[in-house]
Design a protein around this motif. Structure first.
Motif, PDB file in Angstrom:
ATOM      1  N   ARG A 252     124.100 -32.019  41.566  1.00  0.00           N
ATOM      2  CA  ARG A 252     123.769 -31.591  42.931  1.00  0.00           C
ATOM      3  C   ARG A 252     122.430 -32.201  43.355  1.00  0.00           C
ATOM      4  O   ARG A 252     122.282 -32.679  44.480  1.00  0.00           O
ATOM      5  N   GLY A 253     121.462 -32.205  42.462  1.00  0.00           N
ATOM      6  CA  GLY A 253     120.150 -32.760  42.760  1.00  0.00           C
ATOM      7  C   GLY A 253     120.205 -34.249  43.032  1.00  0.00           C
ATOM      8  O   GLY A 253     119.500 -34.747  43.914  1.00  0.00           O
ATOM      9  N   VAL A 254     121.042 -34.968  42.305  1.00  0.00           N
ATOM     10  CA  VAL A 254     121.213 -36.405  42.546  1.00  0.00           C
ATOM     11  C   VAL A 254     121.813 -36.621  43.935  1.00  0.00           C
ATOM     12  O   VAL A 254     121.352 -37.486  44.692  1.00  0.00           O
ATOM     13  N   ALA A 255     122.808 -35.815  44.282  1.00  0.00           N
ATOM     14  CA  ALA A 255     123.430 -35.947  45.604  1.00  0.00           C
ATOM     15  C   ALA A 255     122.407 -35.701  46.711  1.00  0.00           C
ATOM     16  O   ALA A 255     122.346 -36.450  47.688  1.00  0.00           O
ATOM     17  N   VAL A 256     121.581 -34.676  46.557  1.00  0.00           N
ATOM     18  CA  VAL A 256     120.585 -34.359  47.580  1.00  0.00           C
ATOM     19  C   VAL A 256     119.516 -35.445  47.635  1.00  0.00           C
ATOM     20  O   VAL A 256     119.103 -35.870  48.718  1.00  0.00           O
TER      21      VAL A 256
ATOM     22  N   TYR B  75     110.523 -35.143  44.607  1.00  0.00           N
ATOM     23  CA  TYR B  75     111.446 -34.255  43.887  1.00  0.00           C
ATOM     24  C   TYR B  75     110.688 -33.080  43.273  1.00  0.00           C
ATOM     25  O   TYR B  75     111.076 -31.925  43.446  1.00  0.00           O
ATOM     26  N   ASP B  76     109.612 -33.373  42.564  1.00  0.00           N
ATOM     27  CA  ASP B  76     108.854 -32.319  41.884  1.00  0.00           C
ATOM     28  C   ASP B  76     108.234 -31.333  42.867  1.00  0.00           C
ATOM     29  O   ASP B  76     108.217 -30.126  42.624  1.00  0.00           O
TER      30      ASP B  76
ATOM     31  N   VAL C  77     114.645 -26.105  45.268  1.00  0.00           N
ATOM     32  CA  VAL C  77     115.799 -25.817  46.119  1.00  0.00           C
ATOM     33  C   VAL C  77     117.069 -26.423  45.545  1.00  0.00           C
ATOM     34  O   VAL C  77     118.108 -25.753  45.456  1.00  0.00           O
ATOM     35  N   TYR C  78     117.020 -27.685  45.181  1.00  0.00           N
ATOM     36  CA  TYR C  78     118.172 -28.408  44.633  1.00  0.00           C
ATOM     37  C   TYR C  78     117.722 -29.213  43.406  1.00  0.00           C
ATOM     38  O   TYR C  78     117.424 -30.392  43.526  1.00  0.00           O
TER      39      TYR C  78
END
Length: 164
Positions: free
Chosen positions: A107-111, A155-156, A162-163
Motif C-alpha cells: 500500500r505504501g509503495v502504491a501511495v 516518506y518518513d 498514514v500509509y
C-alpha cells in the motif's frame, strides 16, 4: 455484489469528471468502462493490499499534514516544470532514478508512486519487486542520491504514519 456496483459507479463518476461532461452518452460509456474494468480486475479488487495498517487514530491524525505536503510538493513541482518549459531552468539531465522500496508496504509503495507522479517533473515507470526498487523518470536526474533522499524524508515525515 454491492462492492462491484459501487466500484462501477465510482469508475463511471471518475470517467465523467475527467471528461467534465454529464452527457448521457458519456455517462453510459463510463458505466461500460466501469463494468469492463471490474470484470477484468475482479480477482484483484477483492484482495486487500498487503502490509501493516496503522491504527485509525494515527492515520487520521497524520492525514492533514500528509495532504498538505502532497499539495506543496505538487505546487513546487509545477513551478519547477514551468520554469523549465519557459527556459529559465535547464532540462539538461532528465533520466531514470531507482528508489529503494525500503520498509514500505505494498500500500505504501502504491501511495508513494501515486503522490510522486502527481507532482509534475517525475513519473513512475515500474516497480521492480525482485530488486526492491521503484523506478522513476525525473526531469532532473543530475543528483539521483538527492532525489532518493528527498523521497525518503517525505516518506518518513509525512507518509509513514498514514500509509506505511
Amino acid at each position: 455484489m454491492t462492492h462491484r456496483v459501487l466500484s462501477v459507479i465510482a469508475l463511471a463518476a471518475i470517467y465523467v469528471l475527467t471528461l467534465a461532461s454529464l452527457d448521457p452518452l458519456d455517462i453510459a460509456t463510463g458505466l461500460v468502462v466501469g463494468v469492463v474494468l471490474t470484470v477484468v480486475f475482479a480477482g484483484r479488487l477483492d484482495e486487500a493490499p498487503r502490509g501493516p495498517v496503522p491504527p485509525l487514530a494515527q492515520r487520521v491524525a497524520g492525514l492533514p499534514a500528509f495532504v498538505w505536503a502532497v499539495l506543496l510538493e505538487t505546487a513546487v513541482g509545477t513551478w519547477d516544470v514551468a520554469l523549465r518549459v519557459i527556459g529559465l531552468r535547464s532540462v539538461a539531465h532528465p533520466g531514470v532514478v531507482r528508489v529503494p522500496i525500503g520498509d514500505r508496504s505494498e500500500r505504501g509503495v502504491a501511495v508513494t508512486t501515486l503522490t510522486t507522479t502527481l507532482s509534475p517533473g517525475s513519473v513512475v515507470i515500474d516497480i521492480d519487486w525482485d530488486a526492491g526498487d521503484m523506478i522513476f523518470h525525473v526531469m532532473d536526474a543530475s543528483d539521483p542520491e538527492a532525489f532518493r533522499a528527498h523521497m525518503q524524508r517525505f516518506y518518513d515525515r509525512y507518509q509513514r504514519r498514514v500509509y506505511p
